[in-house]
Design a protein around this motif. Structure first.
Motif, PDB file in Angstrom:
ATOM      1  N   ASP A   1      -3.803  -9.714   7.481  1.00  0.00           N
ATOM      2  CA  ASP A   1      -2.655  -9.690   8.384  1.00  0.00           C
ATOM      3  C   ASP A   1      -1.801 -10.904   8.048  1.00  0.00           C
ATOM      4  O   ASP A   1      -2.206 -12.046   8.308  1.00  0.00           O
ATOM      5  N   VAL A   2      -0.607 -10.661   7.483  1.00  0.00           N
ATOM      6  CA  VAL A   2       0.210 -11.798   7.036  1.00  0.00           C
ATOM      7  C   VAL A   2       0.661 -12.673   8.202  1.00  0.00           C
ATOM      8  O   VAL A   2       1.059 -13.819   7.996  1.00  0.00           O
TER       9      VAL A   2
ATOM     10  N   SER B   1       0.812  -1.223   0.000  1.00  0.00           N
ATOM     11  CA  SER B   1       0.000   0.000   0.000  1.00  0.00           C
ATOM     12  C   SER B   1       0.842   1.268   0.000  1.00  0.00           C
ATOM     13  O   SER B   1       0.348   2.343  -0.303  1.00  0.00           O
ATOM     14  N   ARG B   2       2.113   1.148   0.370  1.00  0.00           N
ATOM     15  CA  ARG B   2       2.963   2.354   0.437  1.00  0.00           C
ATOM     16  C   ARG B   2       4.431   1.931   0.422  1.00  0.00           C
ATOM     17  O   ARG B   2       4.750   0.738   0.371  1.00  0.00           O
TER      18      ARG B   2
ATOM     19  N   THR C   1      11.479   6.064   3.402  1.00  0.00           N
ATOM     20  CA  THR C   1      10.049   5.705   3.387  1.00  0.00           C
ATOM     21  C   THR C   1       9.472   6.148   4.735  1.00  0.00           C
ATOM     22  O   THR C   1      10.199   6.654   5.593  1.00  0.00           O
TER      23      THR C   1
ATOM     24  N   LYS D   1      14.829 -10.428  10.463  1.00  0.00           N
ATOM     25  CA  LYS D   1      15.367 -10.247   9.112  1.00  0.00           C
ATOM     26  C   LYS D   1      16.491 -11.247   8.824  1.00  0.00           C
ATOM     27  O   LYS D   1      16.659 -11.678   7.684  1.00  0.00           O
TER      28      LYS D   1
ATOM     29  N   GLY E   1      19.345  -1.169   2.769  1.00  0.00           N
ATOM     30  CA  GLY E   1      19.930  -0.407   3.879  1.00  0.00           C
ATOM     31  C   GLY E   1      18.942   0.666   4.299  1.00  0.00           C
ATOM     32  O   GLY E   1      17.766   0.375   4.508  1.00  0.00           O
TER      33      GLY E   1
ATOM     34  N   TYR F   1      13.943  -6.939  15.282  1.00  0.00           N
ATOM     35  CA  TYR F   1      13.922  -6.716  13.833  1.00  0.00           C
ATOM     36  C   TYR F   1      15.091  -7.434  13.157  1.00  0.00           C
ATOM     37  O   TYR F   1      14.918  -8.116  12.146  1.00  0.00           O
TER      38      TYR F   1
ATOM     39  N   SER G   1      14.381  -8.599   3.152  1.00  0.00           N
ATOM     40  CA  SER G   1      15.069  -8.691   4.443  1.00  0.00           C
ATOM     41  C   SER G   1      15.584  -7.296   4.791  1.00  0.00           C
ATOM     42  O   SER G   1      14.905  -6.292   4.540  1.00  0.00           O
TER      43      SER G   1
ATOM     44  N   THR H   1      11.380   4.992   7.860  1.00  0.00           N
ATOM     45  CA  THR H   1      12.650   5.616   8.259  1.00  0.00           C
ATOM     46  C   THR H   1      12.526   7.132   8.424  1.00  0.00           C
ATOM     47  O   THR H   1      13.538   7.827   8.497  1.00  0.00           O
TER      48      THR H   1
ATOM     49  N   ILE I   1      16.497   3.292   3.437  1.00  0.00           N
ATOM     50  CA  ILE I   1      15.735   3.755   2.279  1.00  0.00           C
ATOM     51  C   ILE I   1      14.690   4.754   2.788  1.00  0.00           C
ATOM     52  O   ILE I   1      14.033   4.510   3.807  1.00  0.00           O
TER      53      ILE I   1
ATOM     54  N   ASN J   1       7.105  -8.430   1.381  1.00  0.00           N
ATOM     55  CA  ASN J   1       7.655  -7.114   1.733  1.00  0.00           C
ATOM     56  C   ASN J   1       7.090  -6.567   3.043  1.00  0.00           C
ATOM     57  O   ASN J   1       7.724  -5.712   3.669  1.00  0.00           O
TER      58      ASN J   1
ATOM     59  N   LEU K   1       8.176   0.858   0.051  1.00  0.00           N
ATOM     60  CA  LEU K   1       8.864  -0.052  -0.872  1.00  0.00           C
ATOM     61  C   LEU K   1       7.867  -0.946  -1.600  1.00  0.00           C
ATOM     62  O   LEU K   1       8.025  -1.199  -2.799  1.00  0.00           O
TER      63      LEU K   1
HETATM   64  P1  NAI Z   1       6.325   0.971   5.509  1.00  0.00           P
HETATM   65  O1  NAI Z   1       6.085   1.032   6.976  1.00  0.00           O
HETATM   66  O2  NAI Z   1       6.290   2.219   4.720  1.00  0.00           O
HETATM   67  O3  NAI Z   1       5.291  -0.074   4.844  1.00  0.00           O
HETATM   68  C1  NAI Z   1       5.075  -1.323   5.419  1.00  0.00           C
HETATM   69  C2  NAI Z   1       3.947  -2.015   4.694  1.00  0.00           C
HETATM   70  O4  NAI Z   1       3.736  -3.287   5.335  1.00  0.00           O
HETATM   71  C3  NAI Z   1       2.624  -1.274   4.738  1.00  0.00           C
HETATM   72  O5  NAI Z   1       1.982  -1.403   3.484  1.00  0.00           O
HETATM   73  C4  NAI Z   1       1.820  -2.034   5.791  1.00  0.00           C
HETATM   74  O6  NAI Z   1       0.415  -2.024   5.540  1.00  0.00           O
HETATM   75  C5  NAI Z   1       2.362  -3.436   5.606  1.00  0.00           C
HETATM   76  N1  NAI Z   1       2.169  -4.274   6.780  1.00  0.00           N
HETATM   77  C6  NAI Z   1       2.636  -4.060   8.045  1.00  0.00           C
HETATM   78  N2  NAI Z   1       2.241  -5.056   8.855  1.00  0.00           N
HETATM   79  C7  NAI Z   1       1.511  -5.912   8.091  1.00  0.00           C
HETATM   80  C8  NAI Z   1       0.821  -7.129   8.359  1.00  0.00           C
HETATM   81  N3  NAI Z   1       0.791  -7.659   9.586  1.00  0.00           N
HETATM   82  N4  NAI Z   1       0.170  -7.738   7.330  1.00  0.00           N
HETATM   83  C9  NAI Z   1       0.168  -7.212   6.092  1.00  0.00           C
HETATM   84  N5  NAI Z   1       0.816  -6.063   5.776  1.00  0.00           N
HETATM   85  C10 NAI Z   1       1.472  -5.425   6.771  1.00  0.00           C
HETATM   86  O7  NAI Z   1       7.723   0.213   5.344  1.00  0.00           O
HETATM   87  P2  NAI Z   1       8.805   0.241   4.163  1.00  0.00           P
HETATM   88  O8  NAI Z   1       9.894   1.137   4.554  1.00  0.00           O
HETATM   89  O9  NAI Z   1       8.144   0.400   2.846  1.00  0.00           O
HETATM   90  O10 NAI Z   1       9.396  -1.237   4.313  1.00  0.00           O
HETATM   91  C11 NAI Z   1       8.965  -2.328   3.526  1.00  0.00           C
HETATM   92  C12 NAI Z   1       9.819  -3.534   3.866  1.00  0.00           C
HETATM   93  O11 NAI Z   1      11.184  -3.243   3.637  1.00  0.00           O
HETATM   94  C13 NAI Z   1       9.720  -3.956   5.332  1.00  0.00           C
HETATM   95  O12 NAI Z   1       9.756  -5.358   5.419  1.00  0.00           O
HETATM   96  C14 NAI Z   1      10.971  -3.358   5.935  1.00  0.00           C
HETATM   97  O13 NAI Z   1      11.364  -4.063   7.075  1.00  0.00           O
HETATM   98  C15 NAI Z   1      11.938  -3.504   4.782  1.00  0.00           C
HETATM   99  N6  NAI Z   1      13.074  -2.614   4.879  1.00  0.00           N
HETATM  100  C16 NAI Z   1      12.898  -1.248   4.842  1.00  0.00           C
HETATM  101  C17 NAI Z   1      13.986  -0.423   4.921  1.00  0.00           C
HETATM  102  C18 NAI Z   1      13.865   1.066   4.870  1.00  0.00           C
HETATM  103  O14 NAI Z   1      14.897   1.719   5.069  1.00  0.00           O
HETATM  104  N7  NAI Z   1      12.704   1.632   4.617  1.00  0.00           N
HETATM  105  C19 NAI Z   1      15.351  -0.959   5.075  1.00  0.00           C
HETATM  106  C20 NAI Z   1      15.423  -2.391   5.098  1.00  0.00           C
HETATM  107  C21 NAI Z   1      14.304  -3.174   4.994  1.00  0.00           C
END
Ligand code: NAI
Length: 242
Positions: free
Chosen positions: A63-64, A13-14, A190, A159, A186, A155, A141, A193, A188, A90, A16
């Motif tokens: 909810d995954v 939904s948002r 969003t 991961k 790393g 976390y 991851s 972060t 990113i 993701n 990555l």
């Molecule tokens: P975000 O917080 O912007 O988006 C997370 C997404 O996961 C949202 O769409 C949310 O609805 C969904 N979500 C959360 N819990 C859920 C659940 N129980 N069931 C279904 N959907 C669920 O996060 P972002 O930054 O886009 O991160 C995406 C992935 O990348 C995550 O796994 C995060 O750990 C990983 N990541 C992100 C980094 C960053 O710097 N933003 C760095 C390394 C990994």
């Protein structure tokens, strides 16, 4: 390049996930976009993919971390799209804290969403991959899973676990034409972060900047089409994890 393929993106939904969904749609894939709550945002991503790239796209709320709910989700997606070829795990959350003071529920929830969530999706989607004798699983991851990070023991453990899951699934399914890889981003930019721009770790990124969601989408696009790559962990981190 992915015309005729269906991709499932969790947490689409948002951030990555949305960037990954758009990228796969731009390559011709039909899309099932899964989010935890507020399906409007996921529906918006789907509408954008349909309008811009002419693919089919549908939003699902799930909810995954919930094994039975994911089982139902897989059946719904199968009924709507017929089958699935690509799964991007993701969805992820943070509940940061020092190990000495971390609440049990914060440790558990991060493991349930970030690690068990990916297991649940793989567990319930793989039947379709096996029947097709093809499939591509990409787990998002984190470089934190490779290096550890003070304040993120839950976390980092989840991961790192995802990397073990990736390599085990890659070994189990390789003979059936199913690949499983991980991306380790790393820092990113969003929602996750937000406010981290001042984190001293950002200053130590060799490429000198935080990454963009499109940097991660590039890696997913590569792994989605890299037919001879499995069990790999692709860092997209500006060099911080080297
Ligand atoms: P975000 O917080 O912007 O988006 C997370 C997404 O996961 C949202 O769409 C949310 O609805 C969904 N979500 C959360 N819990 C859920 C659940 N129980 N069931 C279904 N959907 C669920 O996060 P972002 O930054 O886009 O991160 C995406 C992935 O990348 C995550 O796994 C995060 O750990 C990983 N990541 C992100 C980094 C960053 O710097 N933003 C760095 C390394 C990994």
């Amino acid at each position: 390049m992915l015309k005729g393929k269906t991709a499932v993106v969790t947490g689409g939904s948002r951030g990555l996930g949305a960037a990954i969904a758009y990228r796969l749609a731009s390559m011709g894939a039909d899309l099932a976009v899964v989010c935890r709550s507020g399906p409007e945002a996921a529906e918006q991503v789907c509408a954008g993919c349909r309008e811009k790239y002419g693919v089919s796209a549908k939003a699902y709320q799930c909810d995954v971390a919930d094994f039975e709910a994911v089982k139902k989700l897989a059946a719904l997606i199968k009924a709507d799209f017929g089958t699935v070829h690509i799964l991007v795990n993701n969805a992820g959350i943070t509940r940061d804290g020092l190990v000495l003071t971390m609440k049990e529920e914060d440790f558990d929830r991060v493991m349930e969403v970030n690690l068990k969530g990916a297991f649940n999706m793989i567990r319930h989607m793989s039947g379709m991959f096996l029947r097709n004798r093809e499939g591509c699983i990409i787990n998002i991851s984190s470089v934190t899973g490779l290096m550890g990070n003070a304040g993120q023991c839950n976390y980092a453990a989840a991961k790192a676990g995802l990397i073990g899951l990736t390599k085990s699934v890659a070994r189990e399914f390789a003979s059936r034409g199913i690949r499983c890889n991980a991306v380790a981003p790393g820092f990113i930019a969003t929602d996750m972060t937000k406010g981290q721009e001042e984190n001293p770790l950002v200053g130590s990124i060799p490429l000198g900047r935080m990454g963009e969601a499109s940097d991660v989408a590039d890696a997913v696009a590569y792994l989605a089409t890299a037919g001879y790559v499995t069990g790999e962990v692709l860092r997209v981190d500006g060099g911080i994890g080297m």
